[in-house]
Structure formats: C-alpha cells, structure tokens
Design a protein around this motif. Structure first.
Motif, PDB file in Angstrom:
ATOM      1  N   MET A   1     -23.923  18.793  -8.988  1.00 48.12           N
ATOM      2  CA  MET A   1     -23.311  20.121  -9.680  1.00 48.12           C
ATOM      3  C   MET A   1     -22.428  20.204  -9.751  1.00 48.12           C
ATOM      4  N   ARG A   2     -21.304  21.271 -10.810  1.00 51.01           N
ATOM      5  CA  ARG A   2     -19.677  21.073 -10.867  1.00 51.01           C
ATOM      6  C   ARG A   2     -19.401  22.047  -9.429  1.00 51.01           C
ATOM      7  N   ALA A   3     -18.259  21.510  -8.895  1.00 48.24           N
ATOM      8  CA  ALA A   3     -17.360  22.508  -8.077  1.00 48.24           C
ATOM      9  C   ALA A   3     -17.373  23.944  -9.879  1.00 48.24           C
ATOM     10  N   PHE A   4     -16.847  24.972  -8.262  1.00 47.01           N
ATOM     11  CA  PHE A   4     -16.531  26.147  -8.850  1.00 47.01           C
ATOM     12  C   PHE A   4     -15.426  26.603  -8.698  1.00 47.01           C
ATOM     13  N   THR A   5     -13.549  26.097  -8.597  1.00 46.85           N
ATOM     14  CA  THR A   5     -13.199  27.118  -7.900  1.00 46.85           C
ATOM     15  C   THR A   5     -12.312  28.144  -8.655  1.00 46.85           C
ATOM     16  N   GLN A   6     -11.878  27.657  -9.992  1.00 45.67           N
ATOM     17  CA  GLN A   6     -11.013  28.978 -10.733  1.00 45.67           C
ATOM     18  C   GLN A   6     -10.843  28.272 -12.527  1.00 45.67           C
ATOM     19  N   HIS A   7     -11.178  29.294 -13.281  1.00 47.67           N
ATOM     20  CA  HIS A   7     -11.917  28.976 -14.765  1.00 47.67           C
ATOM     21  C   HIS A   7     -11.394  30.858 -14.821  1.00 47.67           C
ATOM     22  N   GLN A   8     -10.417  30.203 -16.293  1.00 47.68           N
ATOM     23  CA  GLN A   8      -9.981  31.103 -17.750  1.00 47.68           C
ATOM     24  C   GLN A   8     -10.511  30.987 -19.214  1.00 47.68           C
ATOM     25  N   GLY A   9     -11.233  31.306 -19.302  1.00 45.39           N
ATOM     26  CA  GLY A   9     -12.052  31.216 -20.620  1.00 45.39           C
ATOM     27  C   GLY A   9     -12.325  32.552 -22.076  1.00 45.39           C
ATOM     28  N   VAL A  10     -12.655  32.189 -23.099  1.00 55.14           N
ATOM     29  CA  VAL A  10     -12.262  32.656 -24.067  1.00 55.14           C
ATOM     30  C   VAL A  10     -13.942  33.902 -23.469  1.00 55.14           C
ATOM     31  N   VAL A  11     -13.952  34.990 -24.160  1.00 46.87           N
ATOM     32  CA  VAL A  11     -14.766  36.127 -23.674  1.00 46.87           C
ATOM     33  C   VAL A  11     -15.989  35.955 -24.436  1.00 46.87           C
ATOM     34  N   ALA A  12     -17.032  36.307 -24.602  1.00 48.38           N
ATOM     35  CA  ALA A  12     -17.982  35.879 -26.002  1.00 48.38           C
ATOM     36  C   ALA A  12     -18.887  37.042 -25.442  1.00 48.38           C
ATOM     37  N   PRO A  13     -18.884  39.298 -26.223  1.00 46.15           N
ATOM     38  CA  PRO A  13     -19.298  40.033 -25.618  1.00 46.15           C
ATOM     39  C   PRO A  13     -20.898  40.123 -26.655  1.00 46.15           C
ATOM     40  N   MET A  14     -21.863  40.146 -25.626  1.00 44.84           N
ATOM     41  CA  MET A  14     -23.029  40.361 -25.983  1.00 44.84           C
ATOM     42  C   MET A  14     -23.589  41.230 -25.116  1.00 44.84           C
ATOM     43  N   HIS A 177     -19.528  29.647  -0.621  1.00 48.79           N
ATOM     44  CA  HIS A 177     -18.842  28.210  -0.047  1.00 48.79           C
ATOM     45  C   HIS A 177     -19.715  26.609  -1.101  1.00 48.79           C
ATOM     46  N   CYS A 178     -21.027  27.399  -1.897  1.00 51.88           N
ATOM     47  CA  CYS A 178     -22.296  25.590  -2.463  1.00 51.88           C
ATOM     48  C   CYS A 178     -21.165  26.145  -4.150  1.00 51.88           C
ATOM     49  N   LEU A 179     -20.827  26.993  -4.255  1.00 48.08           N
ATOM     50  CA  LEU A 179     -20.045  26.500  -5.279  1.00 48.08           C
ATOM     51  C   LEU A 179     -18.685  26.312  -6.101  1.00 48.08           C
ATOM     52  N   LEU A 180     -17.998  26.211  -3.989  1.00 50.96           N
ATOM     53  CA  LEU A 180     -16.511  26.183  -4.597  1.00 50.96           C
ATOM     54  C   LEU A 180     -16.945  24.197  -4.325  1.00 50.96           C
ATOM     55  N   ASN A 181     -17.647  23.774  -3.282  1.00 48.77           N
ATOM     56  CA  ASN A 181     -18.186  22.420  -3.265  1.00 48.77           C
ATOM     57  C   ASN A 181     -18.971  21.831  -3.886  1.00 48.77           C
ATOM     58  N   GLY A 182     -19.336  22.491  -5.167  1.00 47.99           N
ATOM     59  CA  GLY A 182     -20.390  21.678  -6.030  1.00 47.99           C
ATOM     60  C   GLY A 182     -21.764  21.560  -5.182  1.00 47.99           C
ATOM     61  N   LEU A 183     -22.248  22.576  -4.627  1.00 48.51           N
ATOM     62  CA  LEU A 183     -23.872  21.717  -2.981  1.00 48.51           C
ATOM     63  C   LEU A 183     -24.646  22.755  -4.533  1.00 48.51           C
ATOM     64  N   ASP A 184     -25.599  22.097  -4.697  1.00 47.02           N
ATOM     65  CA  ASP A 184     -27.125  22.765  -4.846  1.00 47.02           C
ATOM     66  C   ASP A 184     -27.571  22.683  -3.539  1.00 47.02           C
ATOM     67  N   ASP A 185     -29.001  22.938  -4.159  1.00 46.31           N
ATOM     68  CA  ASP A 185     -30.194  22.777  -2.963  1.00 46.31           C
ATOM     69  C   ASP A 185     -29.337  21.082  -2.348  1.00 46.31           C
ATOM     70  N   ILE A 186     -29.973  20.136  -2.658  1.00 43.52           N
ATOM     71  CA  ILE A 186     -30.311  18.811  -2.714  1.00 43.52           C
ATOM     72  C   ILE A 186     -29.328  18.644  -1.493  1.00 43.52           C
ATOM     73  N   GLY A 187     -27.633  19.094  -2.178  1.00 42.46           N
ATOM     74  CA  GLY A 187     -26.632  18.775  -1.490  1.00 42.46           C
ATOM     75  C   GLY A 187     -26.131  19.554   0.127  1.00 42.46           C
ATOM     76  N   VAL A 188     -26.759  20.700  -0.471  1.00 44.15           N
ATOM     77  CA  VAL A 188     -26.636  21.365   0.762  1.00 44.15           C
ATOM     78  C   VAL A 188     -26.923  20.354   1.968  1.00 44.15           C
ATOM     79  N   THR A 189     -28.861  20.494   2.564  1.00 49.71           N
ATOM     80  CA  THR A 189     -29.147  19.011   2.577  1.00 49.71           C
ATOM     81  C   THR A 189     -28.810  17.779   2.946  1.00 49.71           C
ATOM     82  N   LEU A 190     -27.653  17.850   1.816  1.00 52.36           N
ATOM     83  CA  LEU A 190     -27.248  16.321   2.589  1.00 52.36           C
ATOM     84  C   LEU A 190     -25.555  16.095   2.929  1.00 52.36           C
ATOM     85  N   GLU A 191     -25.591  17.596   3.636  1.00 56.45           N
ATOM     86  CA  GLU A 191     -24.525  17.894   4.021  1.00 56.45           C
ATOM     87  C   GLU A 191     -24.382  17.305   5.406  1.00 56.45           C
TER      88      GLU A 191
END
Length: 215
Positions: A1-14, A177-191
């Motif tokens: 899973m891709r880690a998420f720290t900071q992001h800037q992007g174009v907004v699509a309003p639905m 913590h999971c998003l910052l480190n790119g951890l899904d459920d399997i990744g958390v277990t492997l810690e």
C-alpha cells in the motif's frame, strides 16, 4: 500500500449526497479481486451514456459531458469533494479500489458510511470529515476557480486552501500510523514478524504435534 504523508491536488466537486458503493463501482464489475483495473468504470453509470459491461473498451464509449469527471477543468483531479453519507450501501471493497485506481488520494465530505470509511484507510485513501459549512465553502471555491487545489498534511492533520486558510481534521492515531507508513492489515501484522517467528519456534518445541511432528 502506498504511504500517505502530504498531498496537493486538483479538486473535483461531486455535488450529491448519499453516493452509494454501487454508484461508485457498479456490481457487474466486481469479478476481480486484483485491486487494479477498476478506474475506467468508476462512477460508470454517471460517466457514460451507454450501459457498461465488463472487459469493455471504455475509451470508445459515449461520455456524459455534464458529469464532473468528464469536464476538462477537473482532469487529473486527485481530491474528491463530496456530500454527506458518501460510500453508503454495500460493503464492497472494490469502491475504494476504483477511486484509488482512478487517481484519487483524498476524499473530503461531511460524513461517510462506516464500512467504506474503514476500507479507505486499508487501501491507501484518506477520507477526511470536515463540517458541512466548511465543505459548502470548498464547493463554492472549487466551482468558481478553475484548477482549484487543496493541500493535505496527514502528519499535521490539516487541509489548506490556495488562500492559506487551514482546516483541521480528526483521524485516530492507529489509522494515521498505518497510512503514514503504507501499512495495510498484512503490513501491520508483519511489523511483529520477529515476535511471531519466535512464538512459532517455541511452540514447535512445546507442542510439536501441532506442526505435524510424529504423525
């Protein structure tokens, strides 16, 4: 899973409430569990004027010019601005898969359906809850300003507008913590892989029959 720290992007309003998971990714496309390839069919019934079928070449389908994601000003959008109760309906995990595969990293809404909200974190998407009056303002700004972008800082838990106005959002420490480190459920277990291996090694000695010894 891709880690998420900071992001800037174009907004699509639905601009619609109660968008359910069948609207996000219709049931006929739920034939794969690969997590990829769902982007072309995201919001299929809203994006196209014909009926979507699995394995169809979407590049040749007639598009709905009134749908937000088909408008040139929102091409390449990676922040989805939505209304309350986004992601209601069934619990299909394909919904966040389709959003992520399309290119979205952030979804901002006044509220989310619980299961969808949890599934987002497990698949690298950041769902952000902001007060309805703030979401209303963001809708107005996004619609009035072409190329409108938002900056999101997960570490600081903030959303910042082009005018440097900042809004704080809440996210629990574990999900963060999971998003910052790119951890899904399997990744958390492997810690805890070392601790798991140590436990299994000790169990092989104290209960060898559990591992087929002596059979």
């Amino acid at each position: 899973m891709r880690a998420f720290t900071q992001h800037q992007g174009v907004v699509a309003p639905m601009d619609r409430s109660n968008v359910d998971t069948d609207m996000i990714i219709p049931k006929q496309f739920l034939k794969s569990i690969k997590r990829t390839g769902f982007g072309p069919n995201l919001f299929d019934e809203l994006r196209y004027l014909d009926e979507g079928r699995p394995d169809q070449d979407c590049s040749k389908r007639p598009i709905n010019p009134d749908f937000v994601l088909n408008q040139d000003r929102y091409k390449g959008a990676s922040v989805l601005l939505a209304r309350r109760n986004f992601g209601c309906g069934s619990s299909r995990e394909h919904a966040p898969w389709a959003l992520e595969d399309f290119g979205f990293r952030v979804i901002i809404a006044p509220s989310f359906a619980d299961i969808f909200y949890n599934n987002c974190f497990k698949n690298g998407l950041l769902p952000i809850v902001l007060p309805e009056e703030v979401v209303d303002r963001l809708f107005q700004e996004a619609e009035q300003s072409e190329g409108y972008q938002l900056s999101v800082d997960l570490d600081a838990r903030t959303v910042t507008t082009p005018s440097d106005e900042t809004f704080s959002f809440e996210v629990d420490d574990f999900r963060r913590h999971c998003l910052l480190n790119g951890l899904d459920d399997i990744g958390v277990t492997l810690e805890d892989a070392d601790a798991i291996k140590s436990y299994e090694d000790s169990r092989r000695k104290t209960a060898p029959w559990l591992f087929g010894a002596g059979s």
